[in-house]
Design a protein around this motif. Structure first.
Motif, short mmCIF file in Angstrom:
data_model
loop_
_atom_site.label_atom_id
_atom_site.label_comp_id
_atom_site.label_asym_id
_atom_site.label_seq_id
_atom_site.Cartn_x
_atom_site.Cartn_y
_atom_site.Cartn_z
N PRO A 192 31.88 56.42 42.36
CA PRO A 192 33.15 56.85 41.45
C PRO A 192 34.38 56.86 42.25
O PRO A 192 35.45 56.43 41.67
CB PRO A 192 32.63 58.44 41.35
CG PRO A 192 31.17 58.20 41.01
CD PRO A 192 30.57 57.30 42.46
N SER A 193 34.51 57.08 43.54
CA SER A 193 35.71 57.46 44.54
C SER A 193 36.14 55.77 44.57
O SER A 193 37.51 55.52 44.49
CB SER A 193 35.32 57.77 45.76
OG SER A 193 36.20 57.65 46.78
N LEU A 194 35.12 54.93 44.96
CA LEU A 194 35.71 53.45 44.99
C LEU A 194 36.10 53.07 43.48
O LEU A 194 37.35 52.08 43.65
CB LEU A 194 34.39 52.66 45.46
CG LEU A 194 34.01 52.84 46.70
CD1 LEU A 194 32.88 52.18 46.88
CD2 LEU A 194 35.07 52.26 47.86
N MET A 195 35.48 53.23 42.50
CA MET A 195 36.03 52.88 41.07
C MET A 195 37.69 53.66 40.75
O MET A 195 38.45 53.04 40.10
CB MET A 195 35.08 53.41 40.02
CG MET A 195 33.95 52.48 40.18
SD MET A 195 32.89 52.89 38.90
CE MET A 195 33.43 52.23 37.40
N GLU A 196 37.85 54.90 41.22
CA GLU A 196 38.95 55.58 41.23
C GLU A 196 40.20 54.82 41.90
O GLU A 196 41.27 54.76 41.58
CB GLU A 196 38.89 56.98 41.48
CG GLU A 196 38.19 58.02 40.76
CD GLU A 196 37.86 59.32 41.24
OE1 GLU A 196 38.72 59.48 42.23
OE2 GLU A 196 37.26 60.10 40.71
N ARG A 197 39.88 54.32 43.15
CA ARG A 197 40.78 53.68 43.72
C ARG A 197 40.82 52.11 43.42
O ARG A 197 41.74 51.35 44.02
CB ARG A 197 40.27 53.64 45.41
CG ARG A 197 40.57 54.99 45.73
CD ARG A 197 39.67 55.43 47.22
NE ARG A 197 39.66 54.00 47.83
CZ ARG A 197 38.62 53.90 48.88
NH1 ARG A 197 37.57 54.78 48.99
NH2 ARG A 197 38.73 52.93 49.52
N GLY A 198 40.09 51.82 42.59
CA GLY A 198 40.24 50.52 41.87
C GLY A 198 39.54 49.34 42.81
O GLY A 198 39.54 48.12 42.64
N VAL A 199 38.80 49.89 43.87
CA VAL A 199 38.21 48.93 44.74
C VAL A 199 36.75 48.25 44.03
O VAL A 199 36.68 46.98 44.03
CB VAL A 199 37.52 49.36 46.11
CG1 VAL A 199 36.69 48.42 46.81
CG2 VAL A 199 38.45 50.27 46.67
N ILE A 200 36.25 48.69 43.28
CA ILE A 200 35.36 48.50 42.03
C ILE A 200 35.79 48.69 40.71
O ILE A 200 36.08 49.93 40.50
CB ILE A 200 33.86 49.04 42.45
CG1 ILE A 200 33.40 48.74 43.73
CG2 ILE A 200 32.74 48.66 41.30
CD1 ILE A 200 31.88 49.25 44.15
N GLU A 201 35.82 47.77 39.82
CA GLU A 201 36.15 48.03 38.65
C GLU A 201 35.06 47.37 37.56
O GLU A 201 34.76 46.19 37.66
CB GLU A 201 37.74 47.17 38.05
CG GLU A 201 38.11 47.61 37.06
CD GLU A 201 39.19 46.77 36.55
OE1 GLU A 201 39.69 46.84 35.41
OE2 GLU A 201 40.00 46.31 37.56
N VAL A 202 34.67 48.17 36.89
CA VAL A 202 33.75 47.82 35.80
C VAL A 202 34.34 48.11 34.39
O VAL A 202 34.45 49.37 34.00
CB VAL A 202 32.22 48.47 35.80
CG1 VAL A 202 31.38 48.18 35.04
CG2 VAL A 202 31.96 48.48 37.38
N ALA A 203 34.57 46.86 33.60
CA ALA A 203 35.38 47.01 32.47
C ALA A 203 34.77 46.05 31.33
O ALA A 203 34.23 45.09 31.72
CB ALA A 203 36.69 46.89 32.66
N PRO A 204 35.00 46.28 30.02
CA PRO A 204 34.78 45.42 28.91
C PRO A 204 35.74 44.42 29.10
O PRO A 204 36.78 44.38 29.55
CB PRO A 204 34.77 46.39 27.86
CG PRO A 204 35.97 47.47 28.09
CD PRO A 204 35.31 47.70 29.55
#
Length: 317
Positions: free
Chosen positions: A205-217
Motif C-alpha cells: 500500500p505504501s508503494l502504491m501511495e507513492r506511485g511506485v506500483i500502480e494497479v489500475a483499470p
C-alpha cells in the motif's frame, strides 16, 4: 523381453524431489515412457521393455540437476525434459534448469519451466514491447511481473504499472460495492499475488501511495505518457481495437510494455473484435516488437489443467 534397471539416489532429499508429492513425478515419467517405476528408500527400480527402461533412465538422468540438489520437480519439468530428449536439446535443457530468473522474498527460486517460457523471459529482458498470448496457466502474467519486479528492485525503472480492461466474465461491475478502483480490484488480484512474492504485502500500500506500483483499470491510461515505467497490460484479449491502440501509444521514454492475453477466453460481445487479435495482425512485421505464443504444452499449473486446455482445443477445432 522384460528389462530392469536400478538408479541409486544420493540422499533422502533427492529421492523426495524426484518422487514428488504422492509419487506424482514417478507416475508422470511412467506415463511418458510406459515403464514401471518403484522407489524403495533411495533406490529407484525401473522395469519394462528395453526401450521403455532406456527412455526412463534417460528421462530421470536429464532431471538430475534438479533432484540431486533436492529441488522440487514439476510436471512441466518432466514434459520439457521429454521434449528435449525427442529433439536432442539436452544442452539447452541444462541451461534452462540452471538459469534462475529470480528469488522470492522467501528464498524460493523461480526459473523457466519450458523452452517457450525461457524465450519469453529473454524477450522481457531485451525488447521494449512484448506480446504474449496463450492459454491459462502458462505463466504469461506471473513471469512478466517477476521480470518487472526484478527491474524495479534493481532501479532500472521508477515504477511498475499493471493494468487490464474492466470487462467481466459474466458478471456486472455495477453490482459490486465501492468506487471504480474498488470494483476492479478483484479482477486485478492475480497481479497483486505475483507482487506479494517479492514484497511484503504490508509494504505494498505504501508503494502504491507513492506511485511506485500502480494497479489500475485500462481506462485510467487514456491521455497519459508513461515514462521510465515497466507496464503490464493483462487480459488484453478483452480490449477493443481502439483501447489497444490507445494503451500502446502511451509507451514513453525509457519504458517497457508487456501485453498478455488468451484469445480463447474473450469476454467481449460476439460482434466485437478483440484489440489483441487485431494488434497481432497489424504489428506482426514491426521491427523491435517481440511475439511469444504459448500452447497447452507450456501449462505449468496442476497437470489436469493441461489436459483440460488440450480437450478444449480439440473441441474448438
Amino acid at each position: 523381453m522384460a528389462e530392469a534397471s536400478t538408479i541409486q539416489l544420493p540422499s533422502v532429499e533427492s529421492a523426495i524431489a524426484l518422487s514428488g508429492e504422492r509419487e506424482e513425478n514417478l507416475k508422470a515419467i511412467a506415463r511418458q515412457t510406459g515403464a514401471l517405476l518403484v522407489l524403495h528408500g533411495q533406490e529407484l527400480y525401473i522395469s519394462g521393455t528395453q526401450p521403455q527402461v532406456e527412455l526412463s533412465c534417460k528421462l530421470v538422468r536429464s532431471l538430475e540437476y534438479l533432484w540431486i540438489k533436492g529441488k522440487s520437480i514439476s510436471q512441466a519439468d518432466i514434459l520439457t525434459a521429454r521434449q528435449a530428449l525427442d529433439t536432442e536439446r539436452q544442452a539447452e535443457l541444462q541451461d534452462l534448469q540452471r538459469d534462475v530468473v529470480a528469488k522470492t522474498r522467501k528464498g524460493e527460486e523461480i526459473r523457466a519451466k519450458t523452452f517457450r517460457q525461457r524465450q519469453y523471459i529473454r524477450a522481457l529482458n531485451h525488447n521494449d514491447l512484448i506480446f504474449c498470448s496463450g492459454p491459462a496457466g502458462t505463466g504469461k502474467t506471473f513471469l512478466a511481473v517477476v521480470v518487472a519486479m526484478q527491474a524495479l528492485l534493481a532501479n532500472k525503472y521508477d515504477r511498475i504499472i499493471l493494468t487490464r480492461p474492466a470487462v467481466e466474465a459474466g458478471e456486472k461491475l455495477g453490482f459490486l460495492p465501492g468506487d471504480l478502483q474498488q470494483k476492479v480490484n478483484p479482477y486485478l488480484r492475480p497481479l497483486y499475488d505475483a507482487i506479494n512474492e517479492f514484497i511484503d504485502p504490508e509494504k505494498v500500500p505504501s508503494l502504491m501511495e507513492r506511485g511506485v506500483i500502480e494497479v489500475a483499470p485500462l481506462a485510467y491510461m487514456r491521455g497519459r505518457t508513461l515514462n521510465n515505467a515497466f507496464i503490464i497490460v493483462d487480459e488484453a484479449q478483452n480490449t477493443t481495437p481502439s483501447q489497444m491502440k490507445m494503451v500502446l501509444t502511451r509507451l514513453g521514454y525509457r519504458s517497457r510494455m508487456v501485453v498478455t492475453g488468451d484469445m480463447t477466453q474473450t469476454d467481449l460481445p460476439l460482434n466485437q473484435q478483440s484489440g489483441l487479435a487485431v494488434s497481432l495482425k497489424i504489428l506482426q512485421n514491426v521491427e523491435g516488437i517481440a511475439f511469444c505464443e504459448f500452447s497447452q504444452k507450456d501449462v505449468v499449473r496442476h497437470p489436469l489443467v493441461q489436459r483440460i486446455v488440450a480437450a478444449y482445443e480439440h473441441y474448438e477445432k
